[in-house]
Design a protein around this motif. Structure first.
Motif, PDB file in Angstrom:
ATOM      1  N   GLN A 230       0.803  -1.221   0.000  1.00 58.87           N
ATOM      2  CA  GLN A 230       0.000   0.000   0.000  1.00 58.87           C
ATOM      3  C   GLN A 230       0.838   1.274   0.000  1.00 58.87           C
ATOM      4  O   GLN A 230       0.289   2.365   0.064  1.00 58.87           O
ATOM      5  CB  GLN A 230      -0.910   0.017   1.226  1.00 58.87           C
ATOM      6  CG  GLN A 230      -1.923  -1.096   1.233  1.00 58.87           C
ATOM      7  CD  GLN A 230      -2.631  -1.216   2.570  1.00 58.87           C
ATOM      8  OE1 GLN A 230      -2.036  -0.985   3.612  1.00 58.87           O
ATOM      9  NE2 GLN A 230      -3.892  -1.575   2.526  1.00 58.87           N
TER      10      GLN A 230
ATOM     11  N   GLN B 237      -4.191   7.805  -2.842  1.00 62.32           N
ATOM     12  CA  GLN B 237      -5.309   6.934  -3.163  1.00 62.32           C
ATOM     13  C   GLN B 237      -5.729   6.099  -1.962  1.00 62.32           C
ATOM     14  O   GLN B 237      -6.751   5.446  -1.982  1.00 62.32           O
ATOM     15  CB  GLN B 237      -4.934   6.030  -4.332  1.00 62.32           C
ATOM     16  CG  GLN B 237      -4.634   6.832  -5.569  1.00 62.32           C
ATOM     17  CD  GLN B 237      -3.802   6.057  -6.561  1.00 62.32           C
ATOM     18  OE1 GLN B 237      -3.333   4.974  -6.275  1.00 62.32           O
ATOM     19  NE2 GLN B 237      -3.597   6.629  -7.731  1.00 62.32           N
ATOM     20  N   PHE B 238      -4.951   6.136  -0.907  1.00 57.03           N
ATOM     21  CA  PHE B 238      -5.198   5.328   0.277  1.00 57.03           C
ATOM     22  C   PHE B 238      -5.787   6.182   1.398  1.00 57.03           C
ATOM     23  O   PHE B 238      -6.185   5.675   2.428  1.00 57.03           O
ATOM     24  CB  PHE B 238      -3.862   4.718   0.719  1.00 57.03           C
ATOM     25  CG  PHE B 238      -3.972   3.670   1.783  1.00 57.03           C
ATOM     26  CD1 PHE B 238      -4.609   2.479   1.534  1.00 57.03           C
ATOM     27  CD2 PHE B 238      -3.416   3.880   3.023  1.00 57.03           C
ATOM     28  CE1 PHE B 238      -4.700   1.514   2.512  1.00 57.03           C
ATOM     29  CE2 PHE B 238      -3.498   2.916   4.002  1.00 57.03           C
ATOM     30  CZ  PHE B 238      -4.139   1.729   3.751  1.00 57.03           C
TER      31      PHE B 238
ATOM     32  N   ASP C 265       0.120   3.726  -3.005  1.00 56.09           N
ATOM     33  CA  ASP C 265      -1.221   4.290  -2.876  1.00 56.09           C
ATOM     34  C   ASP C 265      -1.277   5.324  -1.755  1.00 56.09           C
ATOM     35  O   ASP C 265      -1.936   6.355  -1.882  1.00 56.09           O
ATOM     36  CB  ASP C 265      -2.239   3.186  -2.601  1.00 56.09           C
ATOM     37  CG  ASP C 265      -2.464   2.291  -3.798  1.00 56.09           C
ATOM     38  OD1 ASP C 265      -2.159   2.730  -4.929  1.00 56.09           O
ATOM     39  OD2 ASP C 265      -2.947   1.169  -3.614  1.00 56.09           O
TER      40      ASP C 265
END
Length: 78
Positions: free
Chosen positions: A61, A69-70, A64
């Motif tokens: 992750q 985007q996370f 991201d």
């Protein structure tokens, strides 16, 4: 007696050099932003899994999280 306006020779359109300068500044900001994000990804990749878990992300992750985007998933836990 005749008066001559000082603005008579000036164009009312903005000069093309100001548009070029704005484009150049925007490109410079984009480049610096990209370099900063790449540095963040590199730094996070150098952390061990335990440190990443403390932050609240997994190794998969990282990109991201750095590129935003996370963010919505992170705010759920805060």
């Amino acid at each position: 007696m005749t008066t001559i306006s000082q603005t008579a020779g000036r164009s009312l359109r903005p000069s093309s050099s100001s548009g070029f300068l704005a484009t150049l500044v925007t490109a410079a900001y984009a480049l610096f932003d990209r370099l900063e994000r790449r540095t963040a990804v590199k730094t996070l990749n150098e952390l061990d899994d335990r440190a990443l878990r403390d932050i609240g992300i997994t190794r998969s992750q990282i990109e991201d999280a750095v590129y935003g985007q996370f963010k919505t998933e992170l705010t759920r836990y805060l």
